[in-house]
Design a protein around this motif. Structure first.
Motif, PDB file in Angstrom:
ATOM      1  N   GLU A 139     -63.596 -41.068 -76.112  1.00 40.86           N
ATOM      2  CA  GLU A 139     -64.002 -39.662 -76.025  1.00 40.86           C
ATOM      3  C   GLU A 139     -64.694 -39.358 -74.705  1.00 40.86           C
ATOM      4  O   GLU A 139     -64.424 -38.334 -74.066  1.00 40.86           O
ATOM      5  N   LEU A 140     -65.588 -40.257 -74.298  1.00 36.84           N
ATOM      6  CA  LEU A 140     -66.336 -40.017 -73.066  1.00 36.84           C
ATOM      7  C   LEU A 140     -65.428 -40.097 -71.854  1.00 36.84           C
ATOM      8  O   LEU A 140     -65.560 -39.313 -70.905  1.00 36.84           O
ATOM      9  N   GLU A 141     -64.485 -41.026 -71.866  1.00 41.75           N
ATOM     10  CA  GLU A 141     -63.518 -41.140 -70.775  1.00 41.75           C
ATOM     11  C   GLU A 141     -62.759 -39.827 -70.603  1.00 41.75           C
ATOM     12  O   GLU A 141     -62.624 -39.305 -69.491  1.00 41.75           O
ATOM     13  N   THR A 142     -62.264 -39.288 -71.707  1.00 43.58           N
ATOM     14  CA  THR A 142     -61.525 -38.025 -71.661  1.00 43.58           C
ATOM     15  C   THR A 142     -62.410 -36.890 -71.164  1.00 43.58           C
ATOM     16  O   THR A 142     -62.009 -36.095 -70.307  1.00 43.58           O
ATOM     17  N   THR A 143     -63.632 -36.827 -71.684  1.00 44.79           N
ATOM     18  CA  THR A 143     -64.533 -35.722 -71.339  1.00 44.79           C
ATOM     19  C   THR A 143     -64.932 -35.748 -69.871  1.00 44.79           C
ATOM     20  O   THR A 143     -65.006 -34.698 -69.222  1.00 44.79           O
ATOM     21  N   ILE A 144     -65.204 -36.940 -69.329  1.00 41.60           N
ATOM     22  CA  ILE A 144     -65.538 -37.025 -67.901  1.00 41.60           C
ATOM     23  C   ILE A 144     -64.356 -36.565 -67.063  1.00 41.60           C
ATOM     24  O   ILE A 144     -64.509 -35.807 -66.096  1.00 41.60           O
ATOM     25  N   ASN A 145     -63.153 -36.988 -67.433  1.00 41.64           N
ATOM     26  CA  ASN A 145     -61.964 -36.567 -66.693  1.00 41.64           C
ATOM     27  C   ASN A 145     -61.720 -35.072 -66.795  1.00 41.64           C
ATOM     28  O   ASN A 145     -61.101 -34.480 -65.903  1.00 41.64           O
ATOM     29  N   GLU A 146     -62.195 -34.445 -67.864  1.00 43.45           N
ATOM     30  CA  GLU A 146     -62.012 -33.007 -68.071  1.00 43.45           C
ATOM     31  C   GLU A 146     -63.127 -32.174 -67.438  1.00 43.45           C
ATOM     32  O   GLU A 146     -63.099 -30.946 -67.528  1.00 43.45           O
ATOM     33  N   SER A 147     -64.106 -32.826 -66.797  1.00 46.80           N
ATOM     34  CA  SER A 147     -65.280 -32.127 -66.282  1.00 46.80           C
ATOM     35  C   SER A 147     -65.269 -32.058 -64.755  1.00 46.80           C
ATOM     36  O   SER A 147     -64.888 -33.017 -64.082  1.00 46.80           O
ATOM     37  N   GLU A 148     -65.721 -30.921 -64.232  1.00 48.43           N
ATOM     38  CA  GLU A 148     -65.789 -30.753 -62.777  1.00 48.43           C
ATOM     39  C   GLU A 148     -66.918 -31.575 -62.171  1.00 48.43           C
ATOM     40  O   GLU A 148     -66.750 -32.223 -61.137  1.00 48.43           O
ATOM     41  N   VAL A 149     -68.078 -31.548 -62.826  1.00 51.41           N
ATOM     42  CA  VAL A 149     -69.289 -32.161 -62.292  1.00 51.41           C
ATOM     43  C   VAL A 149     -70.000 -32.908 -63.409  1.00 51.41           C
ATOM     44  O   VAL A 149     -70.004 -32.459 -64.564  1.00 51.41           O
TER      45      VAL A 149
END
Length: 338
Positions: A243-253
């Protein structure tokens, strides 16, 4: 928690190379590893129970007062490992900063990015103690580049240290993905209390004025995941690695502490980041200052943060470093039976 998460890629590679890892830890770190690898055997170790002072200026004094407890815990670790080895034949030990997790008859490795331990005017003493501990292991694995352009700076690169050092390159459980942006800002909290909670409260107050969607991961591992909404924030108590891997990749900053494991993860994913080092923790303060001085990422002290400071990000390059390739077969040869 950072020490546990950076062991995840090593555990995965051990499995891929036909080893059967046994995970030993305690507290939240052990809970996280059990969630990541529910089928693997685990061993609960005695806890160091390290907490930070409410007053950052008194952190060093508090840690000094806790030294007798740490020394007792190291002896308990050694005893626990000795008893475990009697019952369970193992071919090697990999200890990420667990001082007593080693055995004289078994190849034992110490994982650390701190060959030098910053502690203000006592750096020479803390470094000497740490290097003495490292020297008791067969090898020391350093999760960083050996080259001049690296992540840990003076922490992981020293001269005249007589030990078998092996630079692995950065360790991260994540892979870069090209995903559509879902969050303009991702907040990742971590670290010992009470400073984790202090930062959480500070950010909740400041970020309501942020123009964009925020994902807020509190870094509190509990039995069940919880998700709540508050104004412009989606708030998680914790996330799994996937989940965290996906969320970091989906985040600008990404806004986070300048812990070394977090820095390795963000370097792997080539993200823009804003850091707030844990007050009184010399290592995080040094790493944040290093990255800012190199034009990579801005930072500020915890009490100084306001949402306007995020505007500085446009002037920094972000976490972009060369890709590293590690020969795990050669690395794990230490554990092969003679």
């Amino acid at each position: 928690m950072g020490h546990a998460t950076r062991c995840i890629p090593i555990i995965n590679e051990l499995i891929r190379h036909d080893f059967e890892p046994i995970m030993a830890s305690d507290g939240f770190a052990l809970q996280l590893l059990r969630k990541e690898f529910p089928k693997l055997e685990t061993l609960e170790l005695p806890s160091y129970n390290i907490s930070y002072s409410k007053n950052p200026r008194k952190l060093r004094l508090k840690l000094l007062k806790g030294t007798p407890h740490i020394l007792k815990t190291i002896k308990k670790e050694q005893k626990a490992i000795a008893e475990f080895v009697k019952m369970t034949p193992i071919s090697g030990i990999i200890s990420d900063n667990r001082f007593g997790v080693r055995h004289v008859d078994i190849p034992s490795v110490f994982v650390t990015h701190q060959l030098q331990v910053l502690s203000g005017n006592t750096t020479w003493l803390s470094t000497r103690i740490h290097q003495k501990i490292i020297s008791k292991f067969n090898e020391c694995w350093i999760p960083d580049y050996a080259s001049e352009k690296n992540l840990s700076g003076i922490l992981g690169h020293v001269e005249n240290f007589d030990a078998t050092l092996n630079y692995l390159g950065p360790l991260s459980r994540f892979e870069k993905q090209h995903l559509e942006t879902k969050y303009q800002l991702l907040v990742i909290l971590s670290g010992p209390e009470p400073q984790r909670t202090y930062l959480e409260e500070k950010l909740f107050h400041e970020l309501v004025n942020f123009n964009g969607h925020i994902c807020f991961v509190k870094g509190v591992v509990e039995n069940e995941q919880s998700i709540t909404r508050y104004k412009n924030m989606s708030i998680y108590n914790y996330m799994t690695s996937v989940e965290l891997e996906t969320t970091i990749n989906e985040s600008e900053v990404v806004l986070s502490r300048s812990g070394y494991t977090t820095i390795m993860d963000l370097a792997k994913l080539e993200k823009k980041a804003f850091f707030i080092p844990t007050p009184g923790q010399f290592e995080q303060e040094y790493l944040a200052e290093k990255l800012e001085s190199e034009g990579i990422a801005p930072f500020c002290n915890q009490d100084e943060f306001c949402v306007k400071l995020l505007g500085q990000l446009k002037d920094y390059s972000g976490m972009k470093f060369k890709e590293s390739h590690l020969n795990y077969k050669k690395l794990f040869s230490l554990f092969q039976s003679k």
